[in-house]
Every structure is written in C-alpha cells, then in structure tokens.
Design an enzyme around this catalytic site. Structure first.
Site, PDB file in Angstrom:
ATOM      1  N   GLY A 140      -0.115  -5.431   0.313  1.00  0.00           N
ATOM      2  CA  GLY A 140      -1.153  -5.470  -0.693  1.00  0.00           C
ATOM      3  C   GLY A 140      -0.705  -6.148  -1.968  1.00  0.00           C
ATOM      4  O   GLY A 140      -1.521  -6.745  -2.681  1.00  0.00           O
TER       5      GLY A 140
ATOM      6  N   ALA B  73       0.834  -1.205   0.000  1.00  0.00           N
ATOM      7  CA  ALA B  73       0.000   0.000   0.000  1.00  0.00           C
ATOM      8  C   ALA B  73       0.867   1.252   0.000  1.00  0.00           C
ATOM      9  O   ALA B  73       2.072   1.199   0.249  1.00  0.00           O
ATOM     10  CB  ALA B  73      -0.923  -0.005   1.212  1.00  0.00           C
TER      11      ALA B  73
ATOM     12  N   GLU C 270      -1.163  -9.751  -1.316  1.00  0.00           N
ATOM     13  CA  GLU C 270      -2.605 -10.008  -1.296  1.00  0.00           C
ATOM     14  C   GLU C 270      -3.185 -10.025  -2.716  1.00  0.00           C
ATOM     15  O   GLU C 270      -4.098 -10.811  -3.004  1.00  0.00           O
ATOM     16  CB  GLU C 270      -3.312  -8.952  -0.443  1.00  0.00           C
ATOM     17  CG  GLU C 270      -3.019  -9.121   1.044  1.00  0.00           C
ATOM     18  CD  GLU C 270      -3.564  -7.977   1.872  1.00  0.00           C
ATOM     19  OE1 GLU C 270      -4.422  -8.226   2.727  1.00  0.00           O
ATOM     20  OE2 GLU C 270      -3.115  -6.819   1.667  1.00  0.00           O
TER      21      GLU C 270
ATOM     22  N   GLU D 227       2.538  -6.191   7.409  1.00  0.00           N
ATOM     23  CA  GLU D 227       1.690  -5.191   8.063  1.00  0.00           C
ATOM     24  C   GLU D 227       1.895  -5.133   9.571  1.00  0.00           C
ATOM     25  O   GLU D 227       1.753  -4.078  10.196  1.00  0.00           O
ATOM     26  CB  GLU D 227       0.211  -5.470   7.749  1.00  0.00           C
ATOM     27  CG  GLU D 227      -0.198  -5.182   6.310  1.00  0.00           C
ATOM     28  CD  GLU D 227       0.008  -6.379   5.389  1.00  0.00           C
ATOM     29  OE1 GLU D 227      -0.449  -6.320   4.238  1.00  0.00           O
ATOM     30  OE2 GLU D 227       0.643  -7.381   5.829  1.00  0.00           O
TER      31      GLU D 227
END
Length: 255
Positions: free
Chosen positions: A106, A61, A109, A129
């Site tokens: 991300g 992110a 993911e 994270e």
C-alpha cells in the site's frame, strides 16, 4: 491522528504518522481520504507533498488487521480501500511523494497516486502482496502498469521483489533520487514552485493527461479541447499572455 495535513505558503503536506512503519490500517486509509478531499477543497492548498517521515514512507497495509478479515469483510472494505487512494490520485493539484525508506504494498500504491516521486537513495519500493497469496488491492495493478508498462509491472507484482532507488529510477517508478536528508526539502521545493503557477491551468493539464491515460485518445482529446478553450475565460490566462507580450516568457505572477 495517523495522518495530518499541514499547510504553509500554498503547499499542503499530508504527513503519515503511524510509527514505527506507517502501516496503512483502515483508520489510516479513511483519514487519508478525508485529508485528500480537504486538500482538494482548500483554496490555500495549491500543491501537495505526501511524506512519511525521515525513516519510512509506508511499509504497506496492517497485515494483522487484514488477517482477521474474511472474504465477506473484504468485499465490504475493498471499495473503501481503493477510494481512499483514488482520493489522493484525484487531487486536482500537483502532488509529489517524498519517499524515504520502505514504500511497499500500500505504501508503493500511495506513491503511485502522486504526479511525481522523489526518492531517498536508501529507499526500497515494491508490491509484495503475491508473497501473501494476494495481489495489490489499492490500485497497484492499474497505476503501476500505466506508469512503467505492463511487462515491468508484472515482473514486480508476479515476484513481489523489492527494488532499490537506483533501479526504481531506471524503471520509471521514481522520477528523482536524492540523498535521504534532502528528500522532503526537494519535494517541498518542487511543490512550492508549482504552487506559484496558474492553478486552473495546472488542474486542466492534470485532468487532461490522467483522463487520456484512462480512456481512448478521442475522449482525451475532447477533454483537452474543452479545457484549452475554457482557460481563455480565466484571469490567469490574461495575466500569462499579457506578461509574455510585455515582459517576455516565464515572468508572469499568477493569482
């Protein structure tokens, strides 16, 4: 645009283009959802490749953007964040992630949303994270555990550690490791092969498997049963069975 869709010979390539690290900011997330939905609708897209370029898949992110968001802002944004990734996971066609360099947070993911992951031998994947005082928020706690099992997922998520391509392959996080120069070529070849297959049957197989993983077995069996019977109404089933009887297995040319 930070994400683009290029279509050729039945393969739709979703290309991340936000240098230098393809950080997944809000605009990129929204664009990703838009193009995943376009790939879903388009009949000329029969398989999909997700690629971040030669150097990096996606390093996660946009932390600076997230740092400026308070609790209220993230309550309003979190669903949209997940929805953008779910749109990729729900593409009812074969999807392969071509992973080069970093696929973190991300980025990891996003790779988890694919059906198959081909990684460069220099790739590094992880869910860091926890090192920010957070947890994965774009499906990582759910898709990673389903893919590699809860204990291995907890190891990666609890520690935030990165894994190199060889360990990722052993964990089942990626399916194949190839030289970095070959990643996109290999991914397109996999997608192109499946793009020639029976589109409705591939959709049925994907939905049956994914639904079964997300629900109890009786629901999964019901979905499988309904799709199995329904495929008898398709032209591809007629083509496939006729070709098998007349020419032998594996020679059918589907519409």
């Amino acid at each position: 645009m930070t994400v683009n869709l290029e279509v050729a010979e039945g393969v739709g390539a979703i290309l991340l283009d936000r240098p230098p690290m393809n950080a997944l900011d809000v605009a990129t997330q929204d664009r990703l959802k838009e193009l995943a939905e376009e790939a879903t609708r388009r009949e000329d897209v029969r398989a999909v490749v997700i690629y971040g370029g030669e150097k990096v898949f996606a390093a996660g992110a946009d932390i600076k953007e997230m740092q400026a968001m308070d609790h209220t802002a993230m309550v309003l944004r979190a669903r949209a964040l997940q929805d953008s990734f779910t749109a990729v996971a729900r593409i009812p066609k074969p999807v392969v992630a071509a992973v080069t360099g970093y696929a973190l947070g991300g980025g990891c993911e996003l790779a988890l949303c694919a059906d198959f992951r081909i990684a460069a031998d220099n790739a590094k994947l992880g869910q860091p994270e926890i090192l920010l005082g957070l947890i994965p928020g774009a499906g990582g706690t759910q898709r990673l555990a389903r893919l590699i099992g809860p204990s291995k997922a907890k190891d990666l998520i609890f520690t935030g550690r990165m894994v190199k391509a060889d360990e990722a392959e052993k964990l089942g996080l990626v399916d194949r490791v190839v030289p970095a120069a070959d990643v996109y070529t290999e991914a397109r070849a996999w997608a192109a092969k499946l793009a020639q297959g029976p589109a409705i049957a591939l959709r049925a197989a994907k939905e049956s498997i994914d639904t079964g993983l997300e629900t109890e077995i009786d629901t999964g069996l019901a979905v499988e049963r309904n799709w199995f019977a329904g495929l008898f109404a398709t032209a591809d089933r007629e083509i496939g069975m006729r070709s098998f009887v007349e020419e032998g297995p594996g020679k059918a040319k589907f519409l």
